[in-house]
Design an enzyme around this catalytic site. Structure first.
Site, mmCIF file in Angstrom:
data_model
loop_
_atom_site.group_PDB
_atom_site.id
_atom_site.type_symbol
_atom_site.label_atom_id
_atom_site.label_comp_id
_atom_site.label_asym_id
_atom_site.label_seq_id
_atom_site.Cartn_x
_atom_site.Cartn_y
_atom_site.Cartn_z
ATOM 1 N N SER A 1 39.515 41.353 42.300
ATOM 2 C CA SER A 1 40.119 42.408 43.112
ATOM 3 C C SER A 1 41.631 42.250 43.115
ATOM 4 C CB SER A 1 39.555 42.361 44.534
ATOM 5 O OG SER A 1 40.407 41.660 45.393
ATOM 6 N N LYS A 2 42.290 43.397 43.052
ATOM 7 C CA LYS A 2 43.747 43.412 43.027
ATOM 8 C C LYS A 2 44.291 42.808 44.316
ATOM 9 C CE LYS A 2 47.495 46.776 43.223
ATOM 10 N NZ LYS A 2 48.606 46.131 42.583
#
Ligand code: GLU
Length: 485
Positions: free
Chosen positions: A254-255
């Site tokens: 996930s960013k």
């Protein structure tokens, strides 16, 4: 169903391209190409709260640099446009109204406050929130009155309370859920926009999408989509859900947790071709041991049947390996071109960049590691004299000192300064002194670089440094060694 395979990439413009999202685009593209079909770009921007300036351009740019050319899309048009959901806004309501008429959907006027307190009640009871169908009980007249009075509303899908829904996914097989588990999800929001859950079904149908390819996080919603297709009497597309992408520790990428997006990888110096190659194998495998594939090759051999359902591990070390392979396969000219900004970043003086590129190409895996490797070209740091002692090279301080002393006049008198002339002169000297080659080249490497690990050998470094600087550094070595032995 139309006989032509039609897939779509349906990103939401978030301003960046998540790795999983790019893999979806790639598989959608490949499934279209391998079947001689069409690849459609559709922008899913119905979440107006999340509007981000310039985000759509990121999507166009990504497809372009990846070489995934779409056949229809907002920028090039096509027979089923518009291809941006916000521009299709008025098209969805009539479909939702049709469902209301057929008894598959209903108006809901519940206020935010009511829903919030309901949510709290569920929370206190430790249950998962599910809309309680309060508005399903409204009479037709009540609904009409509320609508005429302009009360805000949403339209909800009316799920069957009994029975099961079964759908088939090409990757995951047959999946069956109890209808009682399905919530009456919102189809049209109070701002008049459709939800993703509604719009994707309408659009996939209207755009004649034959294969819906997307991440497996959508699997749990698919029964609801299936019920919508059935309610409309529409043909259900072929579902191709892709395996989860996880990190080596099993967690999701996930960013927000700092994991790299596609843009981050490019900025770090990963090559587009290497990323695409790696992503192709992240959930799909060929029927051979081949690992290096160009996009053009993948367009010929990709097959839905070989997509795996087990989570794919995104391993940076493996991506680095691919990147290194692509770098080594490049011509020196091409490598020089892409490495130049990084080489310049690492240099404080004017040195021959083509020679540097030639030196580092076989040893570079990611472009961003180039500048730090070049630091010693700018300054010779204080180094530990023990570096001159090397067991395998059969050197110690004394031998090193003698070699440097012998090499100095030879190098000073060299008429031409290039890799070959330096190498030939030093080799002749090594033979003449009856030394092992390491006993000559190791001390010179240390003297000119001042470090144990270098991006090239003694000769390559000397060539790049130039005669004057090489001689200066050898003199420093002689001076320091003389003081020590
Ligand atoms: N807009 C959705 C996303 O960006 C698309 C999902 C789908 O492909 O249906 O995740």
């Amino acid at each position: 169903m139309s006989s032509v395979v039609r897939t779509r990439y349906a990103p939401s413009p978030t301003g960046y391209i998540h790795i999983g999202n790019l893999r979806s685009a790639l598989y959608e593209y490949l499934i279209a190409r391998v079947n001689g079909g069409k690849f459609i770009l559709r922008i899913e921007d119905t979440d107006q709260e999340r509007y981000i300036e310039g985000a759509v351009d990121v999507i166009y740019r990504t497809l372009k640099i990846c070489g995934m050319k779409h056949d229809e899309g907002p920028d090039i048009g096509g027979p089923y446009g518009p291809y941006v959901q916000s521009e299709r806004k008025n098209l969805y309501l009539p479909y939702a109204e049709e469902l209301v008429r057929n008894g598959h959907a209903y108006y809901c006027f519940c206020s935010k406050e009511r829903l919030e307190s309901l949510q709290n009640e569920y929370k206190e009871r430790g249950e998962v929130f599910r809309y309680d169908r309060h508005c399903l009980g409204l009479s037709e007249e009540e609904v009409k009155r509320k609508l005429e009075a302009g009360e805000p509303y949403v339209i909800r899908q009316k799920m069957p309370t009994e029975g099961t829904t079964t759908f088939h996914d090409v990757v995951y097989g047959e999946i069956t859920v109890d209808n009682s588990e399905l919530e009456d999800q919102i189809l049209i929001k109070s701002d008049g926009y459709p939800t993703y859950n509604f719009a994707n079904v309408i659009d996939d149908h209207l755009m004649h999408i034959t294969h819906v390819v997307r991440g497996c996080e959508y699997l749990s919603s698919t029964p609801k989509y299936n019920l919508l297709y059935q309610a409309f009497g529409w043909e259900i597309p072929t579902y191709v859900h892709l395996p989860l992408i996880v990190k080596p520790d099993g967690s999701k990428i996930s960013k927000r947790k700092g994991d790299a997006t596609f843009e981050d990888l490019l900025a770090e110096g990963y090559l587009v071709e290497a990323i695409i190659n790696y992503l192709a194998l992240l959930g799909w495998s060929p029927d051979s041991n081949q690992e290096i594939f160009s996009l053009a090759e993948l367009e010929k051999i990709f097959s839905i049947e070989r997509i795996s359902k087990s989570p794919s591990v995104f391993d940076m070390a493996k991506l680095r390996w691919f990147n290194g392979e692509y770098i080594r396969a490049m011509s020196l000219e091409d490598f020089h071109k892409i490495a130049l900004p990084w080489i310049k970043k690492g240099l404080e003086k004017d040195l021959p960049t083509l020679q540097i590129a030639k030196m580092i190409q076989p040893r570079t895996e990611v472009l961003s590691e180039i500048p730090e490797k070049l630091g010693f070209f700018n300054h010779l740091c204080e180094y530990d004299l023990e570096l001159y002692t090397h067991k395998k090279m059969k050197t110690n301080l004394e031998i090193s000192l003698n070699s440097l002393k012998a090499a100095l006049p030879v190098l000073e008198n060299l008429p031409d300064w290039n890799e070959k002339s330096i190498y030939d002169a030093l080799t002749a000297l090594t033979e003449q002194l009856q030394l092992k080659s390491g006993q000559m080249f190791w001390p010179i490497r240390i003297a000119v670089s001042g470090q144990l690990v270098t991006p090239g050998g003694a000769v390559e470094i000397a060539e790049v440094l130039g005669k004057e600087e090489t001689i200066r550094r050898i003199n420093i070595g002689i001076e320091r060694l003389s003081a020590a032995v």
